[in-house]
Design a protein around this motif. Structure first.
Motif: not given
Ligand SMILES: [Zn+2]
Length: 191
Positions: A8-11, A13-17, A130-133
């Motif tokens: 599963e994606v752990k959000h 964790i992803q937010h640390r990028y 994370p920053p997104t376009v």
């Protein structure tokens, strides 16, 4: 855990990028902050092999599926983040596919529709985590009706005046929907 076991994606964790990229993706060396030529901007650089990690926003692509130019398709998110809120189908662009291909693929995965991707409505930017376009395309439905999925607990077409503004998932969703409703309004006034 077996390597064939899906994860599963752990959000959280992803937010640390990208703040916490500490080691080089190529050699495992420590990353340091260095000024890089020719534009003299500060970047994360590997102290061992010299790899420069040019950090950039993640690219997301999605479809505003519009039927007969009048109503647009939204889905209620069945997954985090923004679980339970409405957005249009979309997701990360994978390496090797174009943004338009990614928008069509995500639409098929999330609401089961083969769509015809048309013009780019716009690019929408969002800073946080994370920053997104987000590249938002206008798309036309083909024969199959939309269906729910693991990612969409509900799907429905909305006329502009019935868009559930208070339950919209992301700032970028809201901005794209505003642009679409404004463009429709302008087109109507011009006729
Ligand atoms: Zn390295």
């Amino acid at each position: 855990m077996s390597r064939d076991e899906p994860v599963e994606v752990k959000h959280y964790i992803q937010h640390r990028y990208p703040r916490e990229i500490n080691f080089c993706a190529l050699c495992g060396g420590a990353m340091t902050s260095r000024i890089v030529l020719p534009d003299r901007r500060r970047q994360r650089v590997c102290s061992r092999c010299g790899y420069v990690a040019f950090l950039s926003p993640k690219l997301v692509a999605g479809c505003l599926v519009v039927e007969n130019g009048r109503v647009l398709l939204l889905l209620r998110r069945a997954v985090e983040p923004q679980l339970g809120r409405w957005t249009f189908p979309g997701g990360y662009v994978d390496l090797g596919e174009s943004p338009a291909q990614a928008a069509a693929r995500e639409t098929l995965e999330e609401v089961g529709m083969d769509v015809r991707v048309e013009n780019l409505l716009g690019l929408y930017w969002s800073e946080p985590r994370p920053p997104t376009v987000v590249a938002v395309y206008l798309a036309a439905p083909t024969d199959k009706p939309p269906r729910t999925s693991e990612e969409a607990s509900e799907v429905a077409y909305f006329a502009p005046e019935l868009i559930p503004w208070k339950e919209i998932a992301f700032r970028t969703t809201r901005a794209a929907l505003r642009d679409w409703t404004a463009a429709r309004q302008a087109a109507r006034t011009n006729f």
